[in-house]
Motif scaffolding. Sequence first.
Motif, PDB file in Angstrom:
ATOM      1  N   SER A  11      88.020  22.548  49.540  1.00 24.14           N
ATOM      2  CA  SER A  11      89.141  22.865  48.670  1.00 24.14           C
ATOM      3  C   SER A  11      90.207  23.624  49.458  1.00 24.14           C
ATOM      4  CB  SER A  11      88.620  23.734  47.522  1.00 24.14           C
ATOM      5  OG  SER A  11      89.687  24.177  46.759  1.00 24.14           O
ATOM      6  N   SER A  12      91.443  23.183  49.369  1.00 22.16           N
ATOM      7  CA  SER A  12      92.553  23.850  50.054  1.00 22.16           C
ATOM      8  C   SER A  12      93.844  23.287  49.475  1.00 22.16           C
ATOM      9  CB  SER A  12      92.516  23.569  51.563  1.00 22.16           C
ATOM     10  OG  SER A  12      92.796  22.199  51.784  1.00 22.16           O
ATOM     11  N   PRO A  13      94.975  23.974  49.699  1.00 20.97           N
ATOM     12  CA  PRO A  13      96.243  23.401  49.223  1.00 20.97           C
ATOM     13  C   PRO A  13      96.483  22.015  49.820  1.00 20.97           C
ATOM     14  CG  PRO A  13      96.539  25.694  49.880  1.00 20.97           C
ATOM     15  CD  PRO A  13      95.144  25.309  50.285  1.00 20.97           C
ATOM     16  N   LEU A  14      96.075  21.840  51.093  1.00 15.47           N
ATOM     17  CA  LEU A  14      96.274  20.538  51.737  1.00 15.47           C
ATOM     18  C   LEU A  14      95.452  19.453  51.034  1.00 15.47           C
ATOM     19  CD1 LEU A  14      97.489  18.900  54.077  1.00 15.47           C
ATOM     20  CD2 LEU A  14      95.454  19.448  55.415  1.00 15.47           C
ATOM     21  N   ALA A  15      94.210  19.806  50.659  1.00 17.40           N
ATOM     22  CA  ALA A  15      93.349  18.837  49.966  1.00 17.40           C
ATOM     23  C   ALA A  15      94.011  18.392  48.668  1.00 17.40           C
ATOM     24  CB  ALA A  15      91.988  19.468  49.678  1.00 17.40           C
ATOM     25  N   GLN A  16      94.598  19.362  47.945  1.00 17.57           N
ATOM     26  CA  GLN A  16      95.217  19.019  46.662  1.00 17.57           C
ATOM     27  C   GLN A  16      96.405  18.071  46.854  1.00 17.57           C
ATOM     28  OE1 GLN A  16      93.629  19.723  43.813  1.00 17.57           O
ATOM     29  NE2 GLN A  16      95.106  18.180  43.118  1.00 17.57           N
ATOM     30  N   ILE A  17      97.249  18.377  47.866  1.00 19.72           N
ATOM     31  CA  ILE A  17      98.414  17.487  48.086  1.00 19.72           C
ATOM     32  C   ILE A  17      97.923  16.099  48.496  1.00 19.72           C
ATOM     33  CG2 ILE A  17     100.623  17.175  49.242  1.00 19.72           C
ATOM     34  CD1 ILE A  17     100.698  19.849  50.158  1.00 19.72           C
ATOM     35  N   ALA A  18      96.863  16.060  49.324  1.00 19.99           N
ATOM     36  CA  ALA A  18      96.347  14.767  49.784  1.00 19.99           C
ATOM     37  C   ALA A  18      95.876  13.924  48.603  1.00 19.99           C
ATOM     38  CB  ALA A  18      95.208  14.994  50.786  1.00 19.99           C
ATOM     39  N   LEU A  19      95.163  14.557  47.679  1.00 18.25           N
ATOM     40  CA  LEU A  19      94.648  13.804  46.527  1.00 18.25           C
ATOM     41  C   LEU A  19      95.781  13.405  45.576  1.00 18.25           C
ATOM     42  CD1 LEU A  19      91.348  15.787  45.963  1.00 18.25           C
ATOM     43  CD2 LEU A  19      91.617  13.505  46.938  1.00 18.25           C
ATOM     44  N   ASP A  20      96.734  14.312  45.396  1.00 20.58           N
ATOM     45  CA  ASP A  20      97.887  13.979  44.541  1.00 20.58           C
ATOM     46  C   ASP A  20      98.652  12.803  45.147  1.00 20.58           C
ATOM     47  OD1 ASP A  20      97.190  16.063  42.912  1.00 20.58           O
ATOM     48  OD2 ASP A  20      98.755  17.437  43.623  1.00 20.58           O
ATOM     49  N   SER A  21      98.795  12.815  46.466  1.00 24.81           N
ATOM     50  CA  SER A  21      99.566  11.768  47.128  1.00 24.81           C
ATOM     51  C   SER A  21      98.840  10.424  47.067  1.00 24.81           C
ATOM     52  CB  SER A  21      99.821  12.179  48.586  1.00 24.81           C
ATOM     53  OG  SER A  21     100.997  11.586  49.059  1.00 24.81           O
ATOM     54  N   LEU A  22      97.521  10.478  47.246  1.00 25.23           N
ATOM     55  CA  LEU A  22      96.737   9.240  47.156  1.00 25.23           C
ATOM     56  C   LEU A  22      96.907   8.604  45.772  1.00 25.23           C
ATOM     57  CD1 LEU A  22      94.648   7.550  48.825  1.00 25.23           C
ATOM     58  CD2 LEU A  22      92.871   8.729  47.530  1.00 25.23           C
ATOM     59  N   ALA A  23      96.929   9.468  44.750  1.00 21.22           N
ATOM     60  CA  ALA A  23      97.068   8.958  43.378  1.00 21.22           C
ATOM     61  C   ALA A  23      98.429   8.301  43.145  1.00 21.22           C
ATOM     62  CB  ALA A  23      96.855  10.101  42.381  1.00 21.22           C
ATOM     63  N   LEU A  24      99.442   8.719  43.927  1.00 22.68           N
ATOM     64  CA  LEU A  24     100.776   8.125  43.761  1.00 22.68           C
ATOM     65  C   LEU A  24     100.894   6.771  44.465  1.00 22.68           C
ATOM     66  CD1 LEU A  24     103.093  11.250  44.404  1.00 22.68           C
ATOM     67  CD2 LEU A  24     102.591  10.159  42.216  1.00 22.68           C
ATOM     68  N   TYR A  25      99.955   6.473  45.375  1.00 25.49           N
ATOM     69  CA  TYR A  25     100.122   5.315  46.257  1.00 25.49           C
ATOM     70  C   TYR A  25     100.281   3.957  45.563  1.00 25.49           C
ATOM     71  CZ  TYR A  25     100.954   5.804  51.132  1.00 25.49           C
ATOM     72  OH  TYR A  25     101.604   5.986  52.314  1.00 25.49           O
ATOM     73  N   PRO A  26      99.465   3.642  44.554  1.00 34.59           N
ATOM     74  CA  PRO A  26      99.616   2.299  43.961  1.00 34.59           C
ATOM     75  C   PRO A  26     101.043   2.062  43.445  1.00 34.59           C
ATOM     76  CG  PRO A  26      97.575   3.321  43.231  1.00 34.59           C
ATOM     77  CD  PRO A  26      98.324   4.380  43.984  1.00 34.59           C
ATOM     78  N   ASP A  27     101.610   3.056  42.741  1.00 35.56           N
ATOM     79  CA  ASP A  27     102.975   2.897  42.210  1.00 35.56           C
ATOM     80  C   ASP A  27     104.009   2.924  43.331  1.00 35.56           C
ATOM     81  OD1 ASP A  27     101.983   2.693  39.709  1.00 35.56           O
ATOM     82  OD2 ASP A  27     102.516   4.706  39.051  1.00 35.56           O
ATOM     83  N   PHE A  28     103.775   3.760  44.330  1.00 35.57           N
ATOM     84  CA  PHE A  28     104.696   3.871  45.464  1.00 35.57           C
ATOM     85  C   PHE A  28     104.817   2.515  46.173  1.00 35.57           C
ATOM     86  CE2 PHE A  28     104.891   5.152  50.145  1.00 35.57           C
ATOM     87  CZ  PHE A  28     106.248   5.432  50.162  1.00 35.57           C
ATOM     88  N   VAL A  29     103.673   1.899  46.450  1.00 39.81           N
ATOM     89  CA  VAL A  29     103.685   0.612  47.151  1.00 39.81           C
ATOM     90  C   VAL A  29     104.296  -0.475  46.257  1.00 39.81           C
ATOM     91  CG1 VAL A  29     102.202  -1.212  48.087  1.00 39.81           C
ATOM     92  CG2 VAL A  29     101.783   1.162  48.713  1.00 39.81           C
ATOM     93  N   ALA A  30     103.928  -0.460  44.974  1.00 39.91           N
ATOM     94  CA  ALA A  30     104.469  -1.487  44.065  1.00 39.91           C
ATOM     95  C   ALA A  30     105.996  -1.392  44.000  1.00 39.91           C
ATOM     96  CB  ALA A  30     103.856  -1.319  42.675  1.00 39.91           C
ATOM     97  N   GLU A  31     106.498  -0.159  43.912  1.00 45.35           N
ATOM     98  CA  GLU A  31     107.951   0.043  43.805  1.00 45.35           C
ATOM     99  C   GLU A  31     108.642  -0.384  45.106  1.00 45.35           C
ATOM    100  OE1 GLU A  31     108.875   4.063  42.638  1.00 45.35           O
ATOM    101  OE2 GLU A  31     111.035   3.668  42.643  1.00 45.35           O
ATOM    102  N   LEU A  32     108.032  -0.010  46.227  1.00 47.85           N
ATOM    103  CA  LEU A  32     108.627  -0.367  47.523  1.00 47.85           C
ATOM    104  C   LEU A  32     108.682  -1.876  47.719  1.00 47.85           C
ATOM    105  CD1 LEU A  32     107.325   1.769  50.537  1.00 47.85           C
ATOM    106  CD2 LEU A  32     109.678   1.311  49.823  1.00 47.85           C
ATOM    107  N   LYS A  33     107.606  -2.557  47.319  1.00 48.88           N
ATOM    108  CA  LYS A  33     107.571  -4.023  47.456  1.00 48.88           C
ATOM    109  C   LYS A  33     108.645  -4.653  46.578  1.00 48.88           C
ATOM    110  CE  LYS A  33     103.273  -5.870  47.349  1.00 48.88           C
ATOM    111  NZ  LYS A  33     101.812  -5.878  47.062  1.00 48.88           N
ATOM    112  N   ASP A  34     108.733  -4.107  45.383  1.00 50.69           N
ATOM    113  CA  ASP A  34     109.693  -4.623  44.423  1.00 50.69           C
ATOM    114  C   ASP A  34     111.132  -4.464  44.937  1.00 50.69           C
ATOM    115  OD1 ASP A  34     110.097  -5.715  41.874  1.00 50.69           O
ATOM    116  OD2 ASP A  34     110.820  -3.765  41.170  1.00 50.69           O
ATOM    117  N   ILE A  35     111.440  -3.290  45.448  1.00 53.44           N
ATOM    118  CA  ILE A  35     112.827  -3.020  45.874  1.00 53.44           C
ATOM    119  C   ILE A  35     113.156  -3.764  47.165  1.00 53.44           C
ATOM    120  CG2 ILE A  35     114.447  -1.215  46.632  1.00 53.44           C
ATOM    121  CD1 ILE A  35     112.915   0.761  44.880  1.00 53.44           C
ATOM    122  N   SER A  36     112.173  -3.850  48.071  1.00 50.10           N
ATOM    123  CA  SER A  36     112.472  -4.392  49.409  1.00 50.10           C
ATOM    124  C   SER A  36     112.247  -5.899  49.510  1.00 50.10           C
ATOM    125  CB  SER A  36     111.602  -3.693  50.455  1.00 50.10           C
ATOM    126  OG  SER A  36     110.245  -4.052  50.265  1.00 50.10           O
TER     127      SER A  36
END
Length: 290
Positions: A11-36
């Motif tokens: 457990s650490s602040p870095l761990a929390q950001i890493a998990l939060d960021s991983l959770a954003l990935y599916p939408d992030f990639v979908a949006e990037l594919k869509d726009i690009s």
Amino acid sequence: MLAPGGEVENSSPLAQIALDSLALYPDFVAELKDISDLSIDYQRRGSVEIALNEAEAEALERRAIAQLAIGIHSESHHYEGSLSARFFPDDQLVSPRDVTAALRVACLRAGVSIREHEPVVEILDDGAGVRTEHCEYRGDGVLIAAGAWSSSLWSGLPATMPVRGHLIAYRPDRELLGPILRHGQTYLVQRSNGTLIAGSSTECVGFDRTIDERIVNEIHCRASSLFPELGSLGPAERWNGFRPRVEGGMPVVGHIEGTAIWTAFGHYRNGILLAPETARIIAESVLSVA
Ligand code: GLY
């Protein structure tokens, strides 16, 4: 690799950001594919980490228990030739080259002007612009996101140390790997186009871009020992890069009070994983300061 299972231990602040960021990935990639309108190799294959002796097996088990407490799941796994192994179902992989290419197109389509091969030499008037070797650019603010070079751009920033890592790529003629495979400092990842990447090394040699064939060979030996099919394949590509490391290991993401300067650097081994959450934090900060 988008792999908190291998990169985050406690457990650490870095761990929390890493998990939060991983959770954003599916939408992030979908949006990037869509726009690009570009394809992005993004696979949710999980990863397998193996232990070859008692000490490694105990460490892997201990880590799995600590990881479970922060929401990183893994399960016991059978891997031929190992003493024990764990499968991390939530680890993923994405091609950084695909993400960068798509981000470039997305930025251009959003009206961003990109100036390449024009290093910033000075930030002007607390963030009113930048001066490069060629000219000055003025704007509403400056974001320092220059990886291992970041701390040289503004006084008082935490020092960034470049930690060089070599990678090698194989071009097998078929799919060899399922999940990402890890043992100690060695990891193997296979892209959808078949390219199989092996890493890595950790070297404190400053900004020296020389490809060290001794290290390339050492990674090839480790990769072949982990996955013997690679023994007959020579590395088809080799490269290195500089991980930006700051003391304490926590990325420097946010606003410098009293200025129009923001920072996003120090992501060390996890720049790609942390990208969406970093962008979210910076966007929120820019809107709240503006
Ligand atoms: N992200 C893996 C590494 O830095 O080697």
